[in-house]
Design a protein around this motif. Structure first.
Motif, PDB file in Angstrom:
ATOM      1  N   UNK A 113      45.802  29.424  34.039  1.00 14.08           N
ATOM      2  CA  UNK A 113      46.011  30.534  33.115  1.00 14.08           C
ATOM      3  C   UNK A 113      44.793  31.402  32.879  1.00 14.08           C
ATOM      4  N   UNK A 114      43.710  31.183  33.631  1.00 10.29           N
ATOM      5  CA  UNK A 114      42.503  31.992  33.437  1.00 10.29           C
ATOM      6  C   UNK A 114      42.750  33.411  33.937  1.00 10.29           C
ATOM      7  N   UNK A 115      42.569  34.386  33.038  1.00  9.80           N
ATOM      8  CA  UNK A 115      42.737  35.784  33.414  1.00  9.80           C
ATOM      9  C   UNK A 115      41.549  36.280  34.212  1.00  9.80           C
ATOM     10  N   UNK A 116      40.348  35.875  33.783  1.00 10.38           N
ATOM     11  CA  UNK A 116      39.115  36.221  34.492  1.00 10.38           C
ATOM     12  C   UNK A 116      38.506  34.897  34.940  1.00 10.38           C
ATOM     13  N   UNK A 117      39.022  34.401  36.046  1.00 12.92           N
ATOM     14  CA  UNK A 117      38.696  33.029  36.451  1.00 12.92           C
ATOM     15  C   UNK A 117      37.293  32.908  37.018  1.00 12.92           C
ATOM     16  N   UNK A 118      36.706  34.045  37.438  1.00 13.79           N
ATOM     17  CA  UNK A 118      35.399  33.965  38.117  1.00 13.79           C
ATOM     18  C   UNK A 118      34.233  33.790  37.151  1.00 13.79           C
ATOM     19  N   UNK A 119      34.455  34.017  35.875  1.00 16.03           N
ATOM     20  CA  UNK A 119      33.365  33.834  34.900  1.00 16.03           C
ATOM     21  C   UNK A 119      33.889  33.005  33.728  1.00 16.03           C
TER      22      UNK A 119
END
Ligand code: ZN
Length: 174
Positions: A113-119
């Protein structure tokens, strides 16, 4: 989230998030325009920013300055600094907004569910009994920016009052 919250403006986030080049958190962390970007506190190792697409009023994100996607990529000291900022955010939200509960958590990976998974970022979401109904009132997207500005001012003031010693003017991303 144990209970779904009606948050129709989140669709704007889904439509919008491809537009900004680079990492949205690194871009904000290295900018000096904290008020514009709704950064409410900077501490050693981590900072707190309003979630522009919140589940409830006062929903903040606590991010390390270091651009990593997973808590396992931070050493114990870095995780400690990050968690200290999460604890500060909890204290400030309790002090300023008087929630009856809080959701605190981290989504690792898109499938979680991470919207901004890269940070990496922790969600700290203040909750009130019956807040699904309150958020229906906020469903008019025109009122949302006012809530951000007023909530971010209150939270920034709360951080400054409760944790003046941790505030840092500038810390750059790695
Ligand atoms: Zn980043």
């Amino acid at each position: 989230m144990t209970e779904r919250i009606y948050a129709p403006w989140r669709i704007e986030y889904i439509l919008d998030k491809e537009k900004e080049p680079g990492c949205v958190f690194c871009n904000r962390a290295t900018s000096s325009e904290d008020e514009k970007h709704l950064i409410v506190h900077r501490a050693e190792g981590a900072f707190t920013i309003m979630n522009k697409f919140p589940y409830t009023n006062g929903h903040v994100l606590v991010c390390p300055y270091k651009h990593v996607s997973d808590i396992s990529e931070l050493d114990s000291e870095e995780n400690g600094l990050l968690l200290e900022e999460v604890l500060r955010a909890i204290s400030v939200l309790r002090d300023v907004m008087h929630p009856s509960g809080l959701n605190v958590g981290v989504n690792l990976g898109v499938d979680a569910g991470a919207g901004i998974h890269e940070h990496l970022h922790y969600h700290v979401v203040p909750r009130w009994r019956g807040d699904t109904n309150i958020m229906a009132v906020l469903a008019d997207v025109k009122v949302i920016p006012e809530h951000f500005v007023s909530a971010s001012r209150k939270l920034r003031a709360g951080f400054n009052r409760l944790f003046p010693e941790t505030a840092r003017k500038v810390e750059k991303c790695d």
